[in-house]
Design a protein around this motif. Structure first.
Motif, short mmCIF file in Angstrom:
data_model
loop_
_atom_site.label_atom_id
_atom_site.label_comp_id
_atom_site.label_asym_id
_atom_site.label_seq_id
_atom_site.Cartn_x
_atom_site.Cartn_y
_atom_site.Cartn_z
N SER A 142 4.41 -1.58 -0.10
CA SER A 142 4.86 -0.29 0.42
C SER A 142 4.00 0.82 -0.18
N SER A 143 4.05 1.98 0.46
CA SER A 143 3.32 3.13 -0.08
C SER A 143 3.87 3.52 -1.45
N SER A 183 2.94 10.01 -0.54
CA SER A 183 2.34 10.70 0.61
C SER A 183 0.81 10.68 0.51
N LEU A 184 0.27 10.74 -0.70
CA LEU A 184 -1.19 10.62 -0.88
C LEU A 184 -1.65 9.25 -0.43
N VAL A 185 -0.90 8.22 -0.81
CA VAL A 185 -1.26 6.86 -0.42
C VAL A 185 -1.23 6.72 1.10
N ARG A 186 -0.22 7.28 1.73
CA ARG A 186 -0.15 7.20 3.19
C ARG A 186 -1.35 7.90 3.84
N LYS A 187 -1.78 9.02 3.27
CA LYS A 187 -2.97 9.71 3.78
C LYS A 187 -4.22 8.86 3.60
N LEU A 188 -4.33 8.16 2.47
CA LEU A 188 -5.47 7.28 2.24
C LEU A 188 -5.47 6.11 3.23
N ARG A 203 11.93 -1.07 6.58
CA ARG A 203 12.39 -1.45 5.24
C ARG A 203 11.60 -2.61 4.65
N THR A 204 11.21 -3.56 5.46
CA THR A 204 10.45 -4.72 4.96
C THR A 204 8.97 -4.59 5.29
N GLY A 205 8.55 -3.42 5.73
CA GLY A 205 7.16 -3.19 6.10
C GLY A 205 6.29 -2.89 4.90
N GLY A 206 5.13 -2.37 5.20
CA GLY A 206 4.17 -2.03 4.16
C GLY A 206 2.77 -2.22 4.67
N ALA A 207 1.83 -2.22 3.77
CA ALA A 207 0.42 -2.36 4.11
C ALA A 207 -0.10 -3.72 3.66
#
Length: 149
Positions: free
Chosen positions: A28-29, A41-46, A62-66
């Motif tokens: 997750s972020s 929020s910085l991670v999401r922008k990256l 909820r179970t998502g992510g990168a």
């Protein structure tokens, strides 16, 4: 001050690569932010440009992510660099200087040439390295310096 977007983006990619190698699911972020000591929020922008280029796949919920979008041996550091910095030049001149001497008259052109040459060298160096190489190097460092890894 040097731009830290590339180093942050590379760290995110290395976190995702190590997680994949260890059989972990998407991160997750919030998890990535904690590892970076940064704001989610910085991670999401990256992640946005990395996702746009297919280097990362993000799943909401909820179970998502990168997770990585491709195998580590098919992601070059040059791709990560390009995603992180976009078209921002490595060097920039101060805009709006009056051309009162040879320096102020031609500094923009001079720096543009320097920037193009430096960018070419950076991309050539990073283009020869993959994310898999980075993971291997980190694992070697962990073996050489176990207290830090």
């Amino acid at each position: 001050m040097l731009d830290i977007r590339f180093s942050r983006a590379l760290q995110v990619m290395l976190f995702l690569a190590m997680a994949a190698d260890n059989g972990a699911g998407p991160l997750s972020s919030a998890e990535l932010a904690h590892k970076l000591n940064a704001n989610p929020s910085l991670v999401r922008k990256l992640l946005v440009p990395l996702t746009d280029e297919g280097l990362v796949v993000c799943v909401k919920g909820r179970t998502g992510g990168a997770r990585l979008g491709r195998p580590t041996d098919r992601i070059t550091l040059a791709e990560i660099y390009r995603c992180a910095v976009g078209d921002k030049p490595l060097f920039a001149t101060s805009p709006g200087a009056e051309p009162v001497c040879p320096v102020t008259a031609h500094a923009g052109e001079y720096f543009a040439t320097l920037t193009a040459e430096a960018e070419e060298a950076v991309l050539a160096s990073l283009g020869d390295r993959t994310l898999a190489d980075g993971v291997s190097e980190l694992r070697r460092l962990c073996t050489d310096h176990p207290r830090q890894g």
